[in-house]
Design a protein around this motif. Structure first.
Motif, PDB file in Angstrom:
ATOM      1  N   LEU A  80       0.852  -1.194   0.000  1.00 50.17           N
ATOM      2  CA  LEU A  80       0.000   0.000   0.000  1.00 50.17           C
ATOM      3  C   LEU A  80       0.880   1.233   0.000  1.00 50.17           C
ATOM      4  O   LEU A  80       1.761   1.378   0.846  1.00 50.17           O
ATOM      5  CB  LEU A  80      -0.904   0.006   1.239  1.00 50.17           C
ATOM      6  N   PHE A  81       0.620   2.123  -0.962  1.00 46.88           N
ATOM      7  CA  PHE A  81       1.359   3.388  -1.058  1.00 46.88           C
ATOM      8  C   PHE A  81       0.343   4.510  -1.215  1.00 46.88           C
ATOM      9  O   PHE A  81      -0.521   4.459  -2.088  1.00 46.88           O
ATOM     10  CB  PHE A  81       2.310   3.364  -2.262  1.00 46.88           C
ATOM     11  N   GLY A  82       0.429   5.509  -0.367  1.00 44.32           N
ATOM     12  CA  GLY A  82      -0.480   6.637  -0.472  1.00 44.32           C
ATOM     13  C   GLY A  82      -0.486   7.452   0.803  1.00 44.32           C
ATOM     14  O   GLY A  82       0.058   7.044   1.832  1.00 44.32           O
ATOM     15  N   ALA A  83      -1.100   8.593   0.738  1.00 40.74           N
ATOM     16  CA  ALA A  83      -1.210   9.458   1.909  1.00 40.74           C
ATOM     17  C   ALA A  83      -2.182   8.840   2.905  1.00 40.74           C
ATOM     18  O   ALA A  83      -3.296   8.457   2.536  1.00 40.74           O
ATOM     19  CB  ALA A  83      -1.700  10.846   1.493  1.00 40.74           C
ATOM     20  N   PHE A  84      -1.776   8.745   4.127  1.00 41.79           N
ATOM     21  CA  PHE A  84      -2.645   8.132   5.126  1.00 41.79           C
ATOM     22  C   PHE A  84      -3.952   8.904   5.268  1.00 41.79           C
ATOM     23  O   PHE A  84      -5.021   8.315   5.463  1.00 41.79           O
ATOM     24  CB  PHE A  84      -1.939   8.040   6.480  1.00 41.79           C
ATOM     25  N   GLU A  85      -3.873  10.221   5.150  1.00 41.48           N
ATOM     26  CA  GLU A  85      -5.071  11.058   5.262  1.00 41.48           C
ATOM     27  C   GLU A  85      -6.158  10.616   4.294  1.00 41.48           C
ATOM     28  O   GLU A  85      -7.356  10.700   4.608  1.00 41.48           O
ATOM     29  CB  GLU A  85      -4.676  12.514   4.982  1.00 41.48           C
ATOM     30  N   ALA A  86      -5.750  10.129   3.126  1.00 40.93           N
ATOM     31  CA  ALA A  86      -6.706   9.762   2.082  1.00 40.93           C
ATOM     32  C   ALA A  86      -7.021   8.264   2.055  1.00 40.93           C
ATOM     33  O   ALA A  86      -7.785   7.812   1.195  1.00 40.93           O
ATOM     34  CB  ALA A  86      -6.159  10.194   0.721  1.00 40.93           C
ATOM     35  N   THR A  87      -6.447   7.517   2.952  1.00 38.29           N
ATOM     36  CA  THR A  87      -6.615   6.065   2.947  1.00 38.29           C
ATOM     37  C   THR A  87      -7.832   5.662   3.773  1.00 38.29           C
ATOM     38  O   THR A  87      -7.865   5.893   4.987  1.00 38.29           O
ATOM     39  CB  THR A  87      -5.368   5.369   3.526  1.00 38.29           C
ATOM     40  N   PRO A  88      -8.847   5.069   3.155  1.00 35.34           N
ATOM     41  CA  PRO A  88     -10.017   4.632   3.920  1.00 35.34           C
ATOM     42  C   PRO A  88      -9.624   3.609   4.984  1.00 35.34           C
ATOM     43  O   PRO A  88      -8.751   2.766   4.751  1.00 35.34           O
ATOM     44  CB  PRO A  88     -10.918   3.985   2.860  1.00 35.34           C
ATOM     45  N   PRO A 135       8.068   7.589   4.035  1.00 40.35           N
ATOM     46  CA  PRO A 135       6.784   8.287   3.924  1.00 40.35           C
ATOM     47  C   PRO A 135       5.822   7.596   2.978  1.00 40.35           C
ATOM     48  O   PRO A 135       6.225   6.817   2.107  1.00 40.35           O
ATOM     49  CB  PRO A 135       7.197   9.662   3.375  1.00 40.35           C
ATOM     50  N   LEU A 136       4.545   7.860   3.159  1.00 41.18           N
ATOM     51  CA  LEU A 136       3.468   7.414   2.288  1.00 41.18           C
ATOM     52  C   LEU A 136       3.213   5.903   2.349  1.00 41.18           C
ATOM     53  O   LEU A 136       2.549   5.347   1.473  1.00 41.18           O
ATOM     54  CB  LEU A 136       3.711   7.857   0.837  1.00 41.18           C
ATOM     55  N   VAL A 137       3.732   5.259   3.367  1.00 42.99           N
ATOM     56  CA  VAL A 137       3.436   3.835   3.590  1.00 42.99           C
ATOM     57  C   VAL A 137       3.116   3.602   5.073  1.00 42.99           C
ATOM     58  O   VAL A 137       3.477   2.576   5.644  1.00 42.99           O
ATOM     59  CB  VAL A 137       4.598   2.914   3.136  1.00 42.99           C
ATOM     60  N   ALA A 138       2.419   4.542   5.684  1.00 39.24           N
ATOM     61  CA  ALA A 138       2.187   4.480   7.130  1.00 39.24           C
ATOM     62  C   ALA A 138       1.401   3.243   7.546  1.00 39.24           C
ATOM     63  O   ALA A 138       1.765   2.552   8.503  1.00 39.24           O
ATOM     64  CB  ALA A 138       1.474   5.748   7.598  1.00 39.24           C
ATOM     65  N   ALA A 139       0.305   2.949   6.842  1.00 38.49           N
ATOM     66  CA  ALA A 139      -0.511   1.793   7.213  1.00 38.49           C
ATOM     67  C   ALA A 139       0.248   0.490   6.970  1.00 38.49           C
ATOM     68  O   ALA A 139       0.212  -0.435   7.791  1.00 38.49           O
ATOM     69  CB  ALA A 139      -1.823   1.807   6.429  1.00 38.49           C
ATOM     70  N   TYR A 140       0.922   0.414   5.840  1.00 40.71           N
ATOM     71  CA  TYR A 140       1.733  -0.771   5.524  1.00 40.71           C
ATOM     72  C   TYR A 140       2.820  -0.977   6.580  1.00 40.71           C
ATOM     73  O   TYR A 140       3.021  -2.089   7.080  1.00 40.71           O
ATOM     74  CB  TYR A 140       2.362  -0.597   4.139  1.00 40.71           C
ATOM     75  N   THR A 141       3.509   0.110   6.941  1.00 38.39           N
ATOM     76  CA  THR A 141       4.559   0.027   7.955  1.00 38.39           C
ATOM     77  C   THR A 141       3.995  -0.444   9.286  1.00 38.39           C
ATOM     78  O   THR A 141       4.600  -1.271   9.976  1.00 38.39           O
ATOM     79  CB  THR A 141       5.239   1.399   8.128  1.00 38.39           C
ATOM     80  N   ALA A 142       2.838   0.068   9.651  1.00 36.25           N
ATOM     81  CA  ALA A 142       2.207  -0.348  10.906  1.00 36.25           C
ATOM     82  C   ALA A 142       1.907  -1.845  10.902  1.00 36.25           C
ATOM     83  O   ALA A 142       2.131  -2.536  11.904  1.00 36.25           O
ATOM     84  CB  ALA A 142       0.922   0.445  11.133  1.00 36.25           C
ATOM     85  N   SER A 143       1.438  -2.363   9.772  1.00 33.95           N
ATOM     86  CA  SER A 143       1.098  -3.792   9.694  1.00 33.95           C
ATOM     87  C   SER A 143       2.337  -4.667   9.830  1.00 33.95           C
ATOM     88  O   SER A 143       2.287  -5.749  10.426  1.00 33.95           O
ATOM     89  CB  SER A 143       0.381  -4.092   8.376  1.00 33.95           C
TER      90      SER A 143
END
Length: 247
Positions: A80-88, A135-143
Protein backbone atom coordinates in the motif's frame (compact mmCIF):
# COMPACT_ATOMS: atom_id res chain seq x y z
CA UNK A 1 13.40 -35.02 3.71
CA UNK A 2 12.08 -31.86 5.35
CA UNK A 3 8.87 -30.10 4.37
CA UNK A 4 8.32 -26.35 4.09
CA UNK A 5 5.02 -24.53 3.61
CA UNK A 6 5.29 -21.09 2.01
CA UNK A 7 2.45 -18.59 1.66
CA UNK A 8 2.08 -16.16 -1.23
CA UNK A 9 3.85 -18.21 -3.91
CA UNK A 10 2.14 -16.92 -7.04
CA UNK A 11 4.96 -14.44 -7.71
CA UNK A 12 7.90 -12.53 -6.25
CA UNK A 13 9.56 -13.58 -3.02
CA UNK A 14 7.30 -16.54 -2.31
CA UNK A 15 7.68 -18.05 -5.76
CA UNK A 16 11.46 -17.70 -5.75
CA UNK A 17 11.68 -19.13 -2.22
CA UNK A 18 9.64 -22.16 -3.29
CA UNK A 19 11.97 -22.71 -6.25
CA UNK A 20 15.05 -22.35 -4.05
CA UNK A 21 14.00 -24.85 -1.41
CA UNK A 22 12.86 -27.33 -4.05
CA UNK A 23 16.28 -27.04 -5.72
CA UNK A 24 17.87 -27.85 -2.36
CA UNK A 25 15.96 -31.13 -2.12
CA UNK A 26 13.16 -30.10 0.21
CA UNK A 27 9.50 -31.05 -0.09
CA UNK A 28 7.69 -27.79 -0.83
CA UNK A 29 4.07 -26.87 -0.18
CA UNK A 30 3.56 -23.72 -2.26
CA UNK A 31 0.34 -21.91 -1.42
CA UNK A 32 -1.49 -19.08 -3.16
CA UNK A 33 -4.99 -17.67 -3.23
CA UNK A 34 -5.55 -18.81 -6.81
CA UNK A 35 -3.41 -21.91 -7.53
CA UNK A 36 -1.25 -21.68 -10.64
CA UNK A 37 0.34 -25.03 -11.37
CA UNK A 38 2.44 -23.69 -14.26
CA UNK A 39 4.58 -21.27 -12.23
CA UNK A 40 6.54 -24.13 -10.66
CA UNK A 41 8.08 -27.27 -12.22
CA UNK A 42 6.18 -30.57 -11.92
CA UNK A 43 7.71 -32.63 -9.13
CA UNK A 44 6.81 -35.31 -6.61
CA UNK A 45 8.36 -33.01 -3.98
CA UNK A 46 6.18 -30.03 -4.80
CA UNK A 47 2.49 -29.37 -4.19
CA UNK A 48 0.47 -26.25 -4.96
CA UNK A 49 -2.41 -25.60 -2.55
CA UNK A 50 -5.09 -22.93 -2.42
CA UNK A 51 -4.77 -20.67 0.61
CA UNK A 52 -6.28 -17.34 1.57
CA UNK A 53 -4.66 -16.35 4.86
CA UNK A 54 -7.60 -14.08 5.72
CA UNK A 55 -10.07 -16.98 5.75
CA UNK A 56 -10.00 -19.41 8.73
CA UNK A 57 -11.62 -22.22 6.72
CA UNK A 58 -9.03 -21.85 3.96
CA UNK A 59 -6.19 -21.95 6.50
CA UNK A 60 -7.58 -25.07 8.18
CA UNK A 61 -8.05 -26.86 4.84
CA UNK A 62 -4.55 -26.01 3.60
CA UNK A 63 -2.81 -27.03 6.83
CA UNK A 64 -4.73 -30.31 6.90
CA UNK A 65 -3.93 -31.03 3.26
CA UNK A 66 -0.25 -30.21 3.78
CA UNK A 67 0.19 -32.73 6.59
CA UNK A 68 3.21 -32.53 8.91
CA UNK A 69 5.56 -29.67 8.09
CA UNK A 70 8.91 -28.62 9.50
CA UNK A 71 8.93 -24.94 8.51
CA UNK A 72 6.28 -22.30 7.87
CA UNK A 73 7.29 -19.24 5.85
CA UNK A 74 4.74 -16.45 6.26
CA UNK A 75 5.37 -14.50 3.06
CA UNK A 76 1.89 -13.55 1.78
CA UNK A 77 1.34 -9.82 1.99
CA UNK A 78 -0.28 -6.77 0.45
CA UNK A 79 1.40 -3.50 -0.47
CA UNK A 80 0.00 0.00 0.00
CA UNK A 81 1.36 3.39 -1.06
CA UNK A 82 -0.48 6.64 -0.47
CA UNK A 83 -1.21 9.46 1.91
CA UNK A 84 -2.64 8.13 5.13
CA UNK A 85 -5.07 11.06 5.26
CA UNK A 86 -6.71 9.76 2.08
CA UNK A 87 -6.61 6.07 2.95
CA UNK A 88 -10.02 4.63 3.92
CA UNK A 89 -9.97 2.72 7.18
CA UNK A 90 -11.50 -0.21 5.31
CA UNK A 91 -8.31 -0.34 3.24
CA UNK A 92 -6.16 -0.14 6.36
CA UNK A 93 -8.08 -3.08 7.81
CA UNK A 94 -7.62 -5.02 4.56
CA UNK A 95 -3.85 -4.55 4.82
CA UNK A 96 -3.80 -5.69 8.43
CA UNK A 97 -6.01 -8.72 7.67
CA UNK A 98 -3.34 -10.13 5.35
CA UNK A 99 -0.05 -8.68 6.57
CA UNK A 100 -0.69 -9.00 10.30
CA UNK A 101 -3.67 -11.16 11.24
CA UNK A 102 -3.05 -13.57 8.36
CA UNK A 103 0.50 -14.22 9.56
CA UNK A 104 -0.70 -14.65 13.13
CA UNK A 105 -3.45 -17.04 12.08
CA UNK A 106 -1.05 -19.17 10.05
CA UNK A 107 1.36 -19.40 12.97
CA UNK A 108 -1.46 -20.37 15.30
CA UNK A 109 -2.57 -23.09 12.88
CA UNK A 110 0.81 -24.88 12.80
CA UNK A 111 2.04 -24.33 16.35
CA UNK A 112 0.18 -27.29 17.89
CA UNK A 113 2.12 -29.77 15.72
CA UNK A 114 5.41 -27.94 16.32
CA UNK A 115 4.90 -27.86 20.08
CA UNK A 116 3.88 -31.53 20.19
CA UNK A 117 7.03 -32.57 18.30
CA UNK A 118 9.21 -30.03 20.15
CA UNK A 119 10.57 -28.96 16.77
CA UNK A 120 9.63 -26.47 14.10
CA UNK A 121 10.32 -23.02 12.73
CA UNK A 122 8.15 -20.06 11.71
CA UNK A 123 9.76 -17.47 9.44
CA UNK A 124 7.87 -14.18 9.13
CA UNK A 125 8.75 -12.02 6.13
CA UNK A 126 8.38 -8.35 7.02
CA UNK A 127 10.16 -5.31 5.51
CA UNK A 128 12.91 -2.83 6.20
CA UNK A 129 10.25 -0.14 6.64
CA UNK A 130 10.39 -1.44 10.22
CA UNK A 131 14.07 -0.39 10.36
CA UNK A 132 13.91 3.02 8.68
CA UNK A 133 10.72 5.10 8.36
CA UNK A 134 9.50 5.76 4.83
CA UNK A 135 6.78 8.29 3.92
CA UNK A 136 3.47 7.41 2.29
CA UNK A 137 3.44 3.83 3.59
CA UNK A 138 2.19 4.48 7.13
CA UNK A 139 -0.51 1.79 7.21
CA UNK A 140 1.73 -0.77 5.52
CA UNK A 141 4.56 0.03 7.95
CA UNK A 142 2.21 -0.35 10.91
CA UNK A 143 1.10 -3.79 9.69
CA UNK A 144 4.70 -4.98 9.37
CA UNK A 145 5.88 -3.38 12.62
CA UNK A 146 3.16 -5.25 14.47
CA UNK A 147 4.56 -8.52 13.14
CA UNK A 148 8.05 -7.57 14.31
CA UNK A 149 6.84 -7.16 17.88
CA UNK A 150 4.71 -10.29 17.59
CA UNK A 151 7.69 -12.33 16.39
CA UNK A 152 10.02 -11.06 19.10
CA UNK A 153 7.56 -12.00 21.83
CA UNK A 154 6.52 -15.32 20.28
CA UNK A 155 10.16 -16.42 19.95
CA UNK A 156 10.56 -16.16 23.72
CA UNK A 157 7.22 -17.87 24.36
CA UNK A 158 8.06 -20.90 22.20
CA UNK A 159 11.71 -21.35 23.18
CA UNK A 160 10.85 -23.81 26.02
CA UNK A 161 9.28 -26.07 23.37
CA UNK A 162 12.31 -25.91 21.05
CA UNK A 163 10.21 -24.06 18.45
CA UNK A 164 11.89 -21.11 16.72
CA UNK A 165 10.45 -17.94 15.21
CA UNK A 166 12.53 -15.67 12.96
CA UNK A 167 12.22 -12.51 10.88
CA UNK A 168 13.39 -11.97 7.30
CA UNK A 169 13.47 -8.26 6.41
CA UNK A 170 13.61 -7.52 2.67
CA UNK A 171 14.60 -4.09 1.41
CA UNK A 172 13.06 -2.21 -1.51
CA UNK A 173 12.23 -4.69 -4.27
CA UNK A 174 11.33 -2.92 -7.54
CA UNK A 175 11.21 -6.28 -9.31
CA UNK A 176 8.21 -7.46 -7.29
CA UNK A 177 4.53 -6.89 -8.11
CA UNK A 178 4.09 -4.62 -5.05
CA UNK A 179 2.59 -1.77 -7.11
CA UNK A 180 0.82 -3.85 -9.75
CA UNK A 181 -0.94 -6.06 -7.21
CA UNK A 182 -2.16 -3.06 -5.27
CA UNK A 183 -2.95 -0.68 -8.14
CA UNK A 184 -6.73 -0.82 -7.68
CA UNK A 185 -6.43 -0.53 -3.91
CA UNK A 186 -4.16 2.51 -4.20
CA UNK A 187 -6.26 4.56 -6.64
CA UNK A 188 -7.01 7.98 -5.26
CA UNK A 189 -4.63 7.66 -2.32
CA UNK A 190 -2.35 10.47 -3.49
CA UNK A 191 -4.49 13.65 -3.43
CA UNK A 192 -3.37 16.70 -5.38
CA UNK A 193 -1.88 18.34 -2.28
CA UNK A 194 0.44 15.36 -1.81
CA UNK A 195 1.34 14.86 -5.49
CA UNK A 196 4.60 16.87 -5.61
CA UNK A 197 5.91 15.13 -2.50
CA UNK A 198 4.85 11.71 -3.79
CA UNK A 199 6.64 12.34 -7.08
CA UNK A 200 9.84 13.23 -5.22
CA UNK A 201 9.57 10.01 -3.19
CA UNK A 202 9.12 7.92 -6.35
CA UNK A 203 12.07 9.70 -7.95
CA UNK A 204 14.31 8.95 -4.99
CA UNK A 205 13.36 5.27 -5.15
CA UNK A 206 14.28 5.21 -8.82
CA UNK A 207 17.76 6.49 -8.00
CA UNK A 208 18.63 3.81 -5.45
CA UNK A 209 21.86 2.02 -6.28
CA UNK A 210 21.20 -0.94 -3.96
CA UNK A 211 17.89 -2.80 -4.00
CA UNK A 212 16.51 -6.22 -3.06
CA UNK A 213 15.76 -9.03 -5.50
CA UNK A 214 13.59 -12.11 -5.11
CA UNK A 215 16.76 -14.21 -5.14
CA UNK A 216 18.12 -12.19 -2.22
CA UNK A 217 15.03 -12.98 -0.20
CA UNK A 218 14.97 -16.68 -1.12
CA UNK A 219 18.62 -17.09 -0.15
CA UNK A 220 18.05 -15.21 3.11
CA UNK A 221 15.07 -17.38 4.02
CA UNK A 222 17.29 -20.38 3.33
CA UNK A 223 19.95 -18.95 5.64
CA UNK A 224 17.40 -18.30 8.37
CA UNK A 225 16.00 -21.82 8.11
CA UNK A 226 19.36 -23.57 8.09
CA UNK A 227 21.04 -21.37 10.72
CA UNK A 228 21.21 -23.29 13.98
CA UNK A 229 22.11 -20.17 15.93
CA UNK A 230 19.83 -17.90 17.87
CA UNK A 231 19.67 -15.03 15.37
CA UNK A 232 16.22 -13.41 15.18
CA UNK A 233 16.57 -10.91 12.32
CA UNK A 234 17.86 -11.57 8.81
CA UNK A 235 18.00 -8.54 6.47
CA UNK A 236 17.58 -9.52 2.81
CA UNK A 237 19.19 -7.49 0.04
CA UNK A 238 22.10 -5.05 -0.08
CA UNK A 239 19.96 -2.08 0.93
CA UNK A 240 18.42 -4.04 3.81
CA UNK A 241 21.80 -5.11 5.09
CA UNK A 242 23.03 -1.50 5.01
CA UNK A 243 19.96 -0.30 6.91
CA UNK A 244 20.35 -3.06 9.47
CA UNK A 245 23.95 -2.11 10.11
CA UNK A 246 22.98 1.53 10.55
CA UNK A 247 20.22 0.52 12.94
Amino acid sequence: MKTILITGCSSGYGLETARHFHAQGWKVIATMRTPQEDVLPPSERLRVLALDVTQPASIAAAVEAAGPIDVLVNNAGLGLFGAFEATPMATVREIFETNTFGMMAMAQAVLPQFRARKAGLVVNVTSTVTLAPMPLVAAYTASKTAITGFTESLALELAPFNVQVKLVEPGYGPGTRFTANGAERMQGLVPEAYAPFAHSVFASLGNLSAVTTATDVAETVWRAVTDAGGTLRYPAGADAIALSQQK
